[in-house]
Design a protein around this motif. Structure first.
Motif, PDB file in Angstrom:
ATOM      1  N   GLU A  37       0.834  -1.209   0.000  1.00 26.59           N
ATOM      2  CA  GLU A  37       0.000   0.000   0.000  1.00 26.59           C
ATOM      3  C   GLU A  37       0.865   1.253   0.000  1.00 26.59           C
ATOM      4  O   GLU A  37       0.601   2.200  -0.736  1.00 26.59           O
ATOM      5  N   ALA A  38       1.910   1.295   0.815  1.00 24.47           N
ATOM      6  CA  ALA A  38       2.805   2.455   0.849  1.00 24.47           C
ATOM      7  C   ALA A  38       3.487   2.641  -0.504  1.00 24.47           C
ATOM      8  O   ALA A  38       3.627   3.768  -0.991  1.00 24.47           O
ATOM      9  N   ARG A  45       2.283   1.801  -3.395  1.00 26.68           N
ATOM     10  CA  ARG A  45       1.244   2.301  -4.304  1.00 26.68           C
ATOM     11  C   ARG A  45       1.064   3.816  -4.116  1.00 26.68           C
ATOM     12  O   ARG A  45       0.970   4.567  -5.088  1.00 26.68           O
ATOM     13  N   VAL A  46       1.061   4.266  -2.866  1.00 30.04           N
ATOM     14  CA  VAL A  46       0.919   5.699  -2.594  1.00 30.04           C
ATOM     15  C   VAL A  46       2.124   6.464  -3.136  1.00 30.04           C
ATOM     16  O   VAL A  46       1.974   7.487  -3.804  1.00 30.04           O
ATOM     17  N   LEU A 100       1.920   6.958  -6.813  1.00 28.84           N
ATOM     18  CA  LEU A 100       1.009   8.035  -7.193  1.00 28.84           C
ATOM     19  C   LEU A 100       1.633   9.400  -6.948  1.00 28.84           C
ATOM     20  O   LEU A 100       1.362  10.360  -7.671  1.00 28.84           O
ATOM     21  N   LEU A 101       2.484   9.515  -5.942  1.00 29.36           N
ATOM     22  CA  LEU A 101       3.147  10.780  -5.639  1.00 29.36           C
ATOM     23  C   LEU A 101       4.294  11.077  -6.604  1.00 29.36           C
ATOM     24  O   LEU A 101       4.823  12.185  -6.604  1.00 29.36           O
ATOM     25  N   ARG A 127       0.464  15.542 -10.127  1.00 33.79           N
ATOM     26  CA  ARG A 127      -0.316  14.988  -9.015  1.00 33.79           C
ATOM     27  C   ARG A 127       0.223  15.483  -7.678  1.00 33.79           C
ATOM     28  O   ARG A 127      -0.542  15.836  -6.782  1.00 33.79           O
ATOM     29  N   LEU A 162      -1.784  17.623  -4.920  1.00 32.94           N
ATOM     30  CA  LEU A 162      -1.897  17.179  -3.527  1.00 32.94           C
ATOM     31  C   LEU A 162      -1.344  18.232  -2.574  1.00 32.94           C
ATOM     32  O   LEU A 162      -1.903  18.461  -1.501  1.00 32.94           O
ATOM     33  N   LEU A 216      -6.319   9.735  -8.236  1.00 40.70           N
ATOM     34  CA  LEU A 216      -6.167   9.937  -6.791  1.00 40.70           C
ATOM     35  C   LEU A 216      -7.444   9.542  -6.046  1.00 40.70           C
ATOM     36  O   LEU A 216      -7.388   8.972  -4.953  1.00 40.70           O
ATOM     37  N   ALA A 258      -7.755   5.784  -5.953  1.00 42.91           N
ATOM     38  CA  ALA A 258      -6.805   5.243  -4.982  1.00 42.91           C
ATOM     39  C   ALA A 258      -7.190   5.582  -3.537  1.00 42.91           C
ATOM     40  O   ALA A 258      -6.546   5.123  -2.600  1.00 42.91           O
ATOM     41  N   LEU A 300      -7.075   8.617  -2.140  1.00 43.12           N
ATOM     42  CA  LEU A 300      -6.255   9.685  -1.581  1.00 43.12           C
ATOM     43  C   LEU A 300      -6.983  11.020  -1.532  1.00 43.12           C
ATOM     44  O   LEU A 300      -6.622  11.891  -0.738  1.00 43.12           O
ATOM     45  N   LEU A 320      -1.633  11.698   4.834  1.00 40.54           N
ATOM     46  CA  LEU A 320      -1.270  12.084   3.468  1.00 40.54           C
ATOM     47  C   LEU A 320      -0.822  13.545   3.441  1.00 40.54           C
ATOM     48  O   LEU A 320       0.158  13.885   2.785  1.00 40.54           O
TER      49      LEU A 320
END
Length: 122
Positions: free
Chosen positions: A25-26, A28-29, A32-33, A38, A42, A76, A79, A81, A100
């Motif tokens: 999961e981390a 994946r985050v 995305l970052l 993106r 954010l 996002l 996901a 977020l 986040l």
């Protein structure tokens, strides 16, 4: 240069050994970052004085097309977020949680130190 004192955990940190699901999961985050647009979106949503923002405002601030920002926000949102709220014909977006927000702010604070040459701090 190694730290002489251990770095204290962030307030509200979850201090358990990560298992494969948490590592995935981390990862994946972080993936995305890894896109500059993106991350900029954010960051804008993470600002303390911004509760939420619409696509047009975000697109203007990141100098990208509404279509591109909409596509990034869709990823996002999918996901988990960001969350969206419809108001008439406009969608308003906000971050889903403080973890986040702190992650984004810390990543960009770290980048600021690297780019500016300022000494790091805790």
């Amino acid at each position: 240069m190694p730290h002489s004192d251990p770095i204290p955990p962030a307030a509200g940190a979850h201090l358990r050994e990560p298992d494969s699901a948490r590592l995935a999961e981390a990862t994946r985050v972080f993936a995305l970052l890894s896109d500059a647009t993106r991350l900029h979106v954010l960051w804008l949503l993470a600002l303390e004085d911004v509760e939420e923002s619409d696509v047009g405002s975000l697109a203007e601030r990141v100098a990208a097309s509404r279509t591109a920002v909409s596509q990034h926000l869709a990823k996002l949102r999918l996901a988990g977020l960001v969350e969206a709220r419809r108001e008439g014909r406009h969608m308003h977006y906000r971050l889903t949680d403080g973890h986040l927000r702190r992650l984004v702010m810390e990543a960009l604070s770290h980048a600021d130190h690297r780019v500016s040459g300022q000494a790091p701090h805790d």
